[in-house]
Write an enzyme that holds these catalytic residues in place. Sequence first.
Site, PDB file in Angstrom:
ATOM      1  N   ILE A 154      19.742  37.538 -27.686  1.00 44.69           N
ATOM      2  CA  ILE A 154      20.146  38.156 -28.961  1.00 44.69           C
ATOM      3  C   ILE A 154      20.388  37.084 -30.019  1.00 44.69           C
ATOM      4  O   ILE A 154      19.875  37.175 -31.150  1.00 44.69           O
ATOM      5  CB  ILE A 154      21.377  39.070 -28.768  1.00 44.69           C
ATOM      6  CG1 ILE A 154      21.003  40.260 -27.871  1.00 44.69           C
ATOM      7  CG2 ILE A 154      21.916  39.554 -30.121  1.00 44.69           C
ATOM      8  CD1 ILE A 154      22.154  41.168 -27.480  1.00 44.69           C
ATOM      9  N   THR A 226      28.937  41.254 -32.972  1.00 43.06           N
ATOM     10  CA  THR A 226      28.244  42.347 -32.282  1.00 43.06           C
ATOM     11  C   THR A 226      28.238  42.059 -30.770  1.00 43.06           C
ATOM     12  O   THR A 226      27.446  42.636 -30.033  1.00 43.06           O
ATOM     13  CB  THR A 226      26.783  42.509 -32.774  1.00 43.06           C
ATOM     14  OG1 THR A 226      26.112  41.256 -32.644  1.00 43.06           O
ATOM     15  CG2 THR A 226      26.710  42.980 -34.201  1.00 43.06           C
ATOM     16  N   GLY A 227      29.131  41.128 -30.353  1.00 46.05           N
ATOM     17  CA  GLY A 227      29.167  40.739 -28.931  1.00 46.05           C
ATOM     18  C   GLY A 227      30.194  41.544 -28.154  1.00 46.05           C
ATOM     19  O   GLY A 227      29.911  42.638 -27.658  1.00 46.05           O
ATOM     20  N   ARG A 228      31.420  41.021 -28.076  1.00 45.45           N
ATOM     21  CA  ARG A 228      32.527  41.716 -27.427  1.00 45.45           C
ATOM     22  C   ARG A 228      33.781  41.495 -28.261  1.00 45.45           C
ATOM     23  O   ARG A 228      34.017  40.395 -28.775  1.00 45.45           O
ATOM     24  CB  ARG A 228      32.768  41.177 -26.017  1.00 45.45           C
ATOM     25  CG  ARG A 228      31.765  41.665 -24.982  1.00 45.45           C
ATOM     26  CD  ARG A 228      31.906  43.169 -24.699  1.00 45.45           C
ATOM     27  NE  ARG A 228      30.970  43.651 -23.712  1.00 45.45           N
ATOM     28  CZ  ARG A 228      29.745  44.112 -23.964  1.00 45.45           C
ATOM     29  NH1 ARG A 228      29.287  44.138 -25.211  1.00 45.45           N
ATOM     30  NH2 ARG A 228      28.980  44.551 -22.999  1.00 45.45           N
ATOM     31  N   ASP A 252      31.185  45.164 -34.918  1.00 41.57           N
ATOM     32  CA  ASP A 252      30.648  46.332 -34.208  1.00 41.57           C
ATOM     33  C   ASP A 252      31.392  46.530 -32.889  1.00 41.57           C
ATOM     34  O   ASP A 252      31.143  47.494 -32.183  1.00 41.57           O
ATOM     35  CB  ASP A 252      29.147  46.137 -33.947  1.00 41.57           C
ATOM     36  CG  ASP A 252      28.506  47.358 -33.312  1.00 41.57           C
ATOM     37  OD1 ASP A 252      28.697  48.473 -33.858  1.00 41.57           O
ATOM     38  OD2 ASP A 252      27.827  47.226 -32.279  1.00 41.57           O
ATOM     39  N   GLU A 257      38.704  48.645 -27.879  1.00 43.73           N
ATOM     40  CA  GLU A 257      37.841  49.770 -28.321  1.00 43.73           C
ATOM     41  C   GLU A 257      37.659  50.831 -27.233  1.00 43.73           C
ATOM     42  O   GLU A 257      37.345  51.982 -27.542  1.00 43.73           O
ATOM     43  CB  GLU A 257      36.448  49.244 -28.732  1.00 43.73           C
ATOM     44  CG  GLU A 257      35.634  48.728 -27.538  1.00 43.73           C
ATOM     45  CD  GLU A 257      34.221  48.265 -27.907  1.00 43.73           C
ATOM     46  OE1 GLU A 257      34.085  47.437 -28.823  1.00 43.73           O
ATOM     47  OE2 GLU A 257      33.262  48.714 -27.269  1.00 43.73           O
ATOM     48  N   HIS A 289      30.514  50.097 -31.861  1.00 44.72           N
ATOM     49  CA  HIS A 289      29.648  49.531 -30.809  1.00 44.72           C
ATOM     50  C   HIS A 289      28.287  50.253 -30.784  1.00 44.72           C
ATOM     51  O   HIS A 289      27.884  50.834 -29.777  1.00 44.72           O
ATOM     52  CB  HIS A 289      30.342  49.635 -29.432  1.00 44.72           C
ATOM     53  CG  HIS A 289      29.916  48.559 -28.469  1.00 44.72           C
ATOM     54  ND1 HIS A 289      30.763  47.999 -27.556  1.00 44.72           N
ATOM     55  CD2 HIS A 289      28.717  47.956 -28.275  1.00 44.72           C
ATOM     56  CE1 HIS A 289      30.110  47.101 -26.822  1.00 44.72           C
ATOM     57  NE2 HIS A 289      28.869  47.052 -27.253  1.00 44.72           N
ATOM     58  N   THR A 290      27.645  50.156 -31.934  1.00 43.82           N
ATOM     59  CA  THR A 290      26.437  50.919 -32.215  1.00 43.82           C
ATOM     60  C   THR A 290      25.185  50.055 -32.233  1.00 43.82           C
ATOM     61  O   THR A 290      24.075  50.590 -32.208  1.00 43.82           O
ATOM     62  CB  THR A 290      26.550  51.495 -33.659  1.00 43.82           C
ATOM     63  OG1 THR A 290      27.890  51.909 -33.883  1.00 43.82           O
ATOM     64  CG2 THR A 290      25.636  52.645 -33.903  1.00 43.82           C
ATOM     65  N   ALA A 291      25.378  48.729 -32.314  1.00 45.19           N
ATOM     66  CA  ALA A 291      24.251  47.844 -32.618  1.00 45.19           C
ATOM     67  C   ALA A 291      23.090  48.015 -31.649  1.00 45.19           C
ATOM     68  O   ALA A 291      21.929  47.945 -32.031  1.00 45.19           O
ATOM     69  CB  ALA A 291      24.711  46.388 -32.637  1.00 45.19           C
ATOM     70  N   TYR A 292      23.393  48.239 -30.394  1.00 44.54           N
ATOM     71  CA  TYR A 292      22.327  48.309 -29.370  1.00 44.54           C
ATOM     72  C   TYR A 292      21.544  49.623 -29.454  1.00 44.54           C
ATOM     73  O   TYR A 292      20.465  49.724 -28.877  1.00 44.54           O
ATOM     74  CB  TYR A 292      22.952  48.214 -27.965  1.00 44.54           C
ATOM     75  CG  TYR A 292      23.542  49.530 -27.497  1.00 44.54           C
ATOM     76  CD1 TYR A 292      24.785  49.968 -27.955  1.00 44.54           C
ATOM     77  CD2 TYR A 292      22.827  50.371 -26.653  1.00 44.54           C
ATOM     78  CE1 TYR A 292      25.302  51.185 -27.559  1.00 44.54           C
ATOM     79  CE2 TYR A 292      23.349  51.598 -26.254  1.00 44.54           C
ATOM     80  CZ  TYR A 292      24.581  51.994 -26.708  1.00 44.54           C
ATOM     81  OH  TYR A 292      25.087  53.205 -26.334  1.00 44.54           O
TER      82      TYR A 292
HETATM   83  C1  COI Z   1      25.588  45.371 -23.885  1.00 45.44           C
HETATM   84  O1  COI Z   1      24.416  45.589 -23.544  1.00 45.44           O
HETATM   85  O2  COI Z   1      26.315  44.569 -23.283  1.00 45.44           O
HETATM   86  C2  COI Z   1      26.136  46.071 -25.042  1.00 45.44           C
HETATM   87  O3  COI Z   1      27.135  45.694 -25.578  1.00 45.44           O
HETATM   88  C3  COI Z   1      25.474  47.301 -25.411  1.00 45.44           C
HETATM   89  C4  COI Z   1      26.028  48.346 -24.550  1.00 45.44           C
HETATM   90  C5  COI Z   1      26.997  49.074 -25.383  1.00 45.44           C
HETATM   91  C6  COI Z   1      24.969  49.183 -23.958  1.00 45.44           C
END
Ligand code: COI
Length: 319
Positions: A154, A226-228, A252, A257, A289-292
């Site tokens: 990513i 957009t990680g954790r 995100d 959360e 947590h929508t990015a994916y």
């Molecule tokens: C991950 O793949 O680790 C993500 O954060 C996306 C997940 C919410 C499916």
Amino acid sequence: MEITVYGCGPDEAVLFREMSPRFGVTPTLTTAAPSAANIELASRSRCISVGHKNRIANSTLLALGRAGVAYISTRSVGCDHIDVEYAKSIGICVENVAYSPDGVADYTLMLMLMAVRSAKSVIRRADVHDYRLEDARGRELRDLTIGVIGTGRIGTAVMDRLRGFGCRILACDNGRSTAAHHVPLDELLHLSDIVTLHTPLNADTHHLLDRRRIEQMKRGAFVINTGRGSLIDTGALVSALESGKLAGAALDVLEGEEGIFYADFRNRRIESKALLRLQELPNAVISPHTAYYTDRALGDMVENSLANCRNFESRKRHG
Ligand code: COI
């Protein structure tokens, strides 16, 4: 071959039904998270697939192991919701799934652009028919230095996109020396106008951006995550946004959360003070947590969950 798919949303269910015949797999689909109370659902499956939304307690791993589960494929890149070492110690192999990094990379760029163009406050004002420019003067990415922390699939896809914007890119990654752009973390924090996080969450990266490291950042810098959520000390971030040390953040993912994101809280009380405060702030963009979440990534995720289980079974058969 049987596979029990836990935490399966309706969108994933359609794809599991459609794709499983191709893999010779019979799926049992349930929206429930795995727990000691529903272990019987896995009684015919050596392989299970789990979502990322629920933490799996070690007691549940033990119950799954006792029910004969030997393999867990998580429908995520991150495995921080499972104690992988503990699972291994009781004979359960845990693997993640690969999916297109492009959706998260696109989304990260969107959040960067929203942050540097004050999109939240501009749109908030436009929504109430205040069309004055006020504090809307933005910055152009080509004039900025972007620090990318974590250069896996990513982080690399984010850097590929950033090249097109003509900005200066810095990167750092524990363990990997990305030839181009690589600098030590302290230097990256000191020089970057935007810091974006793409590193896995583990004991070493928990609160990677803590008060001290935020203090090292440029005044007026932006943070994108957009990680954790737990990569950032959220309390420290909120203070830095309130004091003006940081100009903005676009997140995100957020510490705590779990149980909030993906649920309808319109008529429920939210206990997370940090979330409420961040949503109030004009310079903090929050998404759940929508990015994916794209057609392509969801398809990859389901397909690779089935492939993971099939590969596990065939590894077992062939010793
Ligand atoms: C991950 O793949 O680790 C993500 O954060 C996306 C997940 C919410 C499916």
